[in-house]
Design an enzyme around this catalytic site. Sequence first.
Site, PDB file in Angstrom:
ATOM      1  N   ARG A 149      -5.307   9.141   2.080  1.00 15.82           N
ATOM      2  CA  ARG A 149      -6.397   9.173   3.308  1.00 15.82           C
ATOM      3  C   ARG A 149      -6.762  10.449   3.626  1.00 15.82           C
ATOM      4  NH1 ARG A 149      -8.595   5.484   3.603  1.00 15.82           N
ATOM      5  NH2 ARG A 149      -7.233   3.993   4.427  1.00 15.82           N
ATOM      6  N   GLN A 161       0.471  -2.225  14.286  1.00 20.12           N
ATOM      7  CA  GLN A 161       1.053  -3.099  13.271  1.00 20.12           C
ATOM      8  C   GLN A 161       2.451  -3.986  13.910  1.00 20.12           C
ATOM      9  OE1 GLN A 161       1.736  -0.608   9.811  1.00 20.12           O
ATOM     10  NE2 GLN A 161      -0.759  -0.415   9.455  1.00 20.12           N
ATOM     11  N   GLU A 199       0.840  -1.201  -0.072  1.00 20.42           N
ATOM     12  CA  GLU A 199       0.009   0.069  -0.003  1.00 20.42           C
ATOM     13  C   GLU A 199       0.944   1.201  -0.035  1.00 20.42           C
ATOM     14  OE1 GLU A 199      -3.481   1.754   2.472  1.00 20.42           O
ATOM     15  OE2 GLU A 199      -1.946   1.062   3.660  1.00 20.42           O
ATOM     16  N   TRP A 200       0.733   2.175  -0.820  1.00 22.57           N
ATOM     17  CA  TRP A 200       1.287   3.421  -0.969  1.00 22.57           C
ATOM     18  C   TRP A 200       0.526   4.487  -0.278  1.00 22.57           C
ATOM     19  CZ3 TRP A 200       2.350   7.439  -5.436  1.00 22.57           C
ATOM     20  CH2 TRP A 200       3.304   8.491  -4.907  1.00 22.57           C
ATOM     21  N   ARG A 201       0.787   5.060   0.906  1.00 25.17           N
ATOM     22  CA  ARG A 201      -0.144   6.209   1.656  1.00 25.17           C
ATOM     23  C   ARG A 201       0.508   7.354   1.142  1.00 25.17           C
ATOM     24  NH1 ARG A 201      -2.394   5.572   6.654  1.00 25.17           N
ATOM     25  NH2 ARG A 201      -2.687   7.829   6.364  1.00 25.17           N
ATOM     26  N   SER A 214       2.098   2.541   9.437  1.00 23.53           N
ATOM     27  CA  SER A 214       1.232   3.487   9.226  1.00 23.53           C
ATOM     28  C   SER A 214       0.214   3.512  10.118  1.00 23.53           C
ATOM     29  CB  SER A 214       0.781   3.203   7.865  1.00 23.53           C
ATOM     30  OG  SER A 214       0.117   2.047   7.592  1.00 23.53           O
ATOM     31  N   HIS A 234     -12.849   4.142   9.446  1.00 20.78           N
ATOM     32  CA  HIS A 234     -11.829   4.142  10.587  1.00 20.78           C
ATOM     33  C   HIS A 234     -12.326   4.923  11.840  1.00 20.78           C
ATOM     34  CE1 HIS A 234      -9.553   3.974   6.741  1.00 20.78           C
ATOM     35  NE2 HIS A 234      -8.887   3.249   7.417  1.00 20.78           N
ATOM     36  N   LYS A 278     -13.702  -2.614   4.375  1.00 19.83           N
ATOM     37  CA  LYS A 278     -12.954  -2.322   5.415  1.00 19.83           C
ATOM     38  C   LYS A 278     -13.334  -1.433   6.629  1.00 19.83           C
ATOM     39  CE  LYS A 278      -8.257  -0.385   6.265  1.00 19.83           C
ATOM     40  NZ  LYS A 278      -7.088   0.530   5.661  1.00 19.83           N
ATOM     41  N   ARG A 310      -4.786  -8.899  14.009  1.00 24.64           N
ATOM     42  CA  ARG A 310      -3.871  -9.053  12.782  1.00 24.64           C
ATOM     43  C   ARG A 310      -3.265 -10.415  12.514  1.00 24.64           C
ATOM     44  NH1 ARG A 310      -2.871  -3.493  11.593  1.00 24.64           N
ATOM     45  NH2 ARG A 310      -3.244  -2.271  12.932  1.00 24.64           N
TER      46      ARG A 310
END
Length: 271
Positions: A87, A240, A51-53, A236, A148, A175, A217
Amino acid sequence: MKLQSKKKVIVKNKVFGGSKMLICLPLISKNKEMLIKDAKEICLLAPDIIEWRVDFFETIHDINNIKDALIELSKSIDNIPLIFTLRHSDEGGCIYLTQDKRIEIIEKSINTGCVDLLDIEIANDMEFLNKIKNIIKRNDIKLILSYHNFKQTPSEEFMLNKIIEGEKIGADISKIAVMPKDYGDVLKLLNATYKARNIVDIPLITIAMGKTGAITRMIGGLFGSDMTFAVGKESSAAGQMPISDIKMVLNILSNSRTASNNRQRKEDLDE
């Protein structure tokens, strides 16, 4: 056995909703040089998804620079599917952008042909989401609609309805990511996931953030979640874990299920 979705989303031979929970590593690099360097490093860790934020990018207002970086990134990660995430600042994004600017960046980035999946917030108004859906349709990529909450874990009913809403609006993958205050909140998230898996047809990504939610996770797939986020270069989101730890746990769970199935088959034959 991991719960599977009725509909599978296949991107570059990676299956969302199948028998394996996929592992995604995020890139939060601040410029193009760091982005390519970081991408090459995390590719060595063999993630399923990257994933590229983009909201972490320092030159985010320079669309040509983003496009150039995206093209180089695509070459660096080769056949690993790429999630493009710009985001919203209300849901953890690093910079405020007008909705028109977000649409412009997203559309021109997707038009490069280097994006496989787009993650966008379900909280956006329908006019914005319809524009996104049109861009998605024209470019034949997959849409993740996400919710979120960095402050708390909503009710089980609320989370379940958010997942269902994502499917109704047109997500390919729905999600949710929430912040638990205790393990009771973690159980609410896992139970909502389990119920959703038996209601919606599309793949799901569900996460309880922070240290308390770290277990989701690792074992989320057992309840129906189809992808987890791990740490490759930098985190991110809170909670995590290193990809090596995630892989180890998933392998243990997989081997345990295989051994159990083998024992059951032997017992059946003995009978």
